[in-house]
Design an enzyme around this catalytic site. Structure first.
Site, PDB file in Angstrom:
ATOM      1  N   ASN A  44       0.882  -1.168   0.000  1.00 22.71           N
ATOM      2  CA  ASN A  44       0.000   0.000   0.000  1.00 22.71           C
ATOM      3  C   ASN A  44       0.916   1.212   0.000  1.00 22.71           C
ATOM      4  O   ASN A  44       1.497   1.551   1.019  1.00 22.71           O
ATOM      5  CB  ASN A  44      -0.894  -0.012   1.248  1.00 22.71           C
ATOM      6  CG  ASN A  44      -1.674   1.281   1.392  1.00 22.71           C
ATOM      7  OD1 ASN A  44      -1.892   1.984   0.405  1.00 22.71           O
ATOM      8  ND2 ASN A  44      -2.092   1.610   2.603  1.00 22.71           N
ATOM      9  N   LYS A  56       0.252   4.284  -0.344  1.00 24.23           N
ATOM     10  CA  LYS A  56      -0.323   5.515   0.228  1.00 24.23           C
ATOM     11  C   LYS A  56      -0.072   6.704  -0.709  1.00 24.23           C
ATOM     12  O   LYS A  56      -0.126   6.524  -1.918  1.00 24.23           O
ATOM     13  CB  LYS A  56       0.230   5.774   1.629  1.00 24.23           C
ATOM     14  CG  LYS A  56       0.230   4.518   2.505  1.00 24.23           C
ATOM     15  CD  LYS A  56       0.476   4.814   3.940  1.00 24.23           C
ATOM     16  CE  LYS A  56       0.651   3.524   4.713  1.00 24.23           C
ATOM     17  NZ  LYS A  56       0.391   3.663   6.122  1.00 24.23           N
ATOM     18  N   HIS A  71      -9.334   1.585   4.554  1.00 21.43           N
ATOM     19  CA  HIS A  71      -8.057   1.723   5.265  1.00 21.43           C
ATOM     20  C   HIS A  71      -8.237   2.691   6.445  1.00 21.43           C
ATOM     21  O   HIS A  71      -9.000   3.653   6.352  1.00 21.43           O
ATOM     22  CB  HIS A  71      -6.974   2.234   4.315  1.00 21.43           C
ATOM     23  CG  HIS A  71      -5.605   2.149   4.901  1.00 21.43           C
ATOM     24  ND1 HIS A  71      -5.117   3.108   5.770  1.00 21.43           N
ATOM     25  CD2 HIS A  71      -4.640   1.208   4.784  1.00 21.43           C
ATOM     26  CE1 HIS A  71      -3.896   2.762   6.146  1.00 21.43           C
ATOM     27  NE2 HIS A  71      -3.582   1.607   5.572  1.00 21.43           N
ATOM     28  N   GLU A  92      -6.530   5.015   7.540  1.00 20.01           N
ATOM     29  CA  GLU A  92      -6.258   6.430   7.246  1.00 20.01           C
ATOM     30  C   GLU A  92      -7.462   7.084   6.562  1.00 20.01           C
ATOM     31  O   GLU A  92      -7.724   8.270   6.773  1.00 20.01           O
ATOM     32  CB  GLU A  92      -4.985   6.551   6.392  1.00 20.01           C
ATOM     33  CG  GLU A  92      -3.748   6.279   7.239  1.00 20.01           C
ATOM     34  CD  GLU A  92      -2.585   5.666   6.490  1.00 20.01           C
ATOM     35  OE1 GLU A  92      -2.558   5.701   5.252  1.00 20.01           O
ATOM     36  OE2 GLU A  92      -1.686   5.122   7.172  1.00 20.01           O
ATOM     37  N   GLU A 140      -5.707  -4.849  10.283  1.00 18.84           N
ATOM     38  CA  GLU A 140      -4.691  -3.840  10.536  1.00 18.84           C
ATOM     39  C   GLU A 140      -5.002  -3.108  11.843  1.00 18.84           C
ATOM     40  O   GLU A 140      -5.775  -2.135  11.850  1.00 18.84           O
ATOM     41  CB  GLU A 140      -4.664  -2.829   9.384  1.00 18.84           C
ATOM     42  CG  GLU A 140      -4.318  -3.448   8.043  1.00 18.84           C
ATOM     43  CD  GLU A 140      -3.629  -2.450   7.138  1.00 18.84           C
ATOM     44  OE1 GLU A 140      -2.549  -2.771   6.648  1.00 18.84           O
ATOM     45  OE2 GLU A 140      -4.137  -1.346   6.959  1.00 18.84           O
ATOM     46  N   GLY A 168       2.244   2.198  10.585  1.00 22.92           N
ATOM     47  CA  GLY A 168       3.204   3.286  10.418  1.00 22.92           C
ATOM     48  C   GLY A 168       3.852   3.721  11.715  1.00 22.92           C
ATOM     49  O   GLY A 168       4.483   4.774  11.773  1.00 22.92           O
ATOM     50  N   SER A 203       3.152  -2.323  10.255  1.00 22.28           N
ATOM     51  CA  SER A 203       4.601  -2.391  10.447  1.00 22.28           C
ATOM     52  C   SER A 203       5.172  -3.782  10.154  1.00 22.28           C
ATOM     53  O   SER A 203       6.143  -4.206  10.785  1.00 22.28           O
ATOM     54  CB  SER A 203       4.985  -1.919  11.853  1.00 22.28           C
ATOM     55  OG  SER A 203       4.544  -0.577  12.053  1.00 22.28           O
TER      56      SER A 203
HETATM   57  C1  PEP Z   1      -0.712   0.131   5.767  1.00 23.33           C
HETATM   58  O1  PEP Z   1      -0.628   1.270   5.329  1.00 23.33           O
HETATM   59  O2  PEP Z   1      -1.665  -0.580   5.432  1.00 23.33           O
HETATM   60  C2  PEP Z   1       0.340  -0.341   6.665  1.00 23.33           C
HETATM   61  C3  PEP Z   1       0.219  -1.522   7.210  1.00 23.33           C
HETATM   62  O3  PEP Z   1       1.391   0.506   6.878  1.00 23.33           O
HETATM   63  P1  PEP Z   1       2.792   0.142   7.614  1.00 23.33           P
HETATM   64  O4  PEP Z   1       3.245  -1.187   7.044  1.00 23.33           O
HETATM   65  O5  PEP Z   1       3.703   1.252   7.247  1.00 23.33           O
HETATM   66  O6  PEP Z   1       2.501   0.033   9.061  1.00 23.33           O
END
Ligand code: PEP
Length: 255
Positions: free
Chosen positions: A13, A15, A98, A100, A170, A176, A216
């Site tokens: 992803n 972003k 998501h 975000e 998630e 992040g 992460s």
């Molecule tokens: C994501 O944006 O779906 C995500 C899991 O980000 P990160 O791996 O940076 O935590």
């Protein structure tokens, strides 16, 4: 169902990162590194990168996804993108719900559901994201939150349509932040999601759904997370922007 029979999927992803030229360069670096992957490999990229990304991955095993879509076919929705637009450029997957989008852009379970239904109707495969906030975990309501999201986000999605749905667990506190859920925490919630799907549909349908962990995930922790029975892949943010790290996660999923 035996985990090996489910499709393992590693999806990046991106972003709001990478211009079209940068997208081409990153995909040119990724594609040779993942050419022999024994799992599905996807890069979900910003809208303006889609055409370049599809061109850069033509003839490779890397598929391209978008990061959202609207539920209407067309109309007065300034700034939105329709499923038809995505299909026409060759997009196969789309990330929906998501955290975000939920946190900064007013996404709700109702709109995630509308987008999911529209994506499925158009022949796109939605990667539906669910996950609890840190506060919700601390209040011991993780399961309540996840059960609600699964039920509402998949409202009116048929058993046949479910075959094209990917769920990404998630935990919002792990996205992040560098804080990864432990493999046991990821497994516990992914297993809970599968149990909810079994309740809403049936065990066979639930067993066939790919459930990813995201938060992460990186080249250092992917092996352990992906070794869990109900963790069928990963949705990767930061590490998907570094070809070698992303390829290492794909390798872990292929083992
Ligand atoms: C994501 O944006 O779906 C995500 C899991 O980000 P990160 O791996 O940076 O935590």
């Amino acid at each position: 169902m035996d985990k090996a029979k489910r499709k393992a999927i590693i999806a990046g992803n991106w972003k709001m990162n990478k211009t079209p030229k940068e997208a081409t360069a990153l995909l040119n670096a990724i594609t040779p590194l993942v050419a022999d992957a024994d799992c599905e490999v996807i890069a979900c990229v910003p809208y303006v990168d889609l055409a370049a990304a599809i061109e850069a991955t033509a003839g490779t095993n890397v598929k391209i996804g978008a990061e959202n879509c609207h539920w209407a076919e067309s109309g007065a929705f300034t700034g939105e993108i329709s499923t038809g637009m995505l299909k026409e450029v060759g997009v196969e997957y789309v990330v929906l719900g998501h955290s975000e989008r939920r946190q900064y852009f007013g996404e709700t379970d109702e709109t995630v559901n509308k987008r999911t239904k529209a994506a499925l109707a158009a022949g796109l495969k939605p990667i539906v994201c669910v996950g609890e906030l840190l506060w919700e975990r601390e209040c011991n309501i993780t399961e309540e939150v996840i059960a609600r999201q699964i039920k509402l986000d998949l409202w009116d999605v048929t058993e046949e349509e479910l075959k094209n749905v990917v769920i990404a667990y998630e935990p919002v506190w792990a996205i992040g932040t560098g804080k990864t859920a432990t493999a046991d925490q990821a497994e516990e919630v992914c297993a809970f999601i599968r149990a909810q799907l079994a309740k809403l549909y049936n065990q066979d349908a639930a067993d066939a759904v790919t459930i990813q962990y995201g938060g992460s995930m990186n080249d250092g922790n992917a092996d352990e997370l992906l070794s869990k029975v109900n963790v069928d892949g990963g949705l990767i943010g930061g590490a998907s922007l570094v070809a070698e790290k992303f390829a290492a996660i794909v390798k872990a999923a292929s083992n």
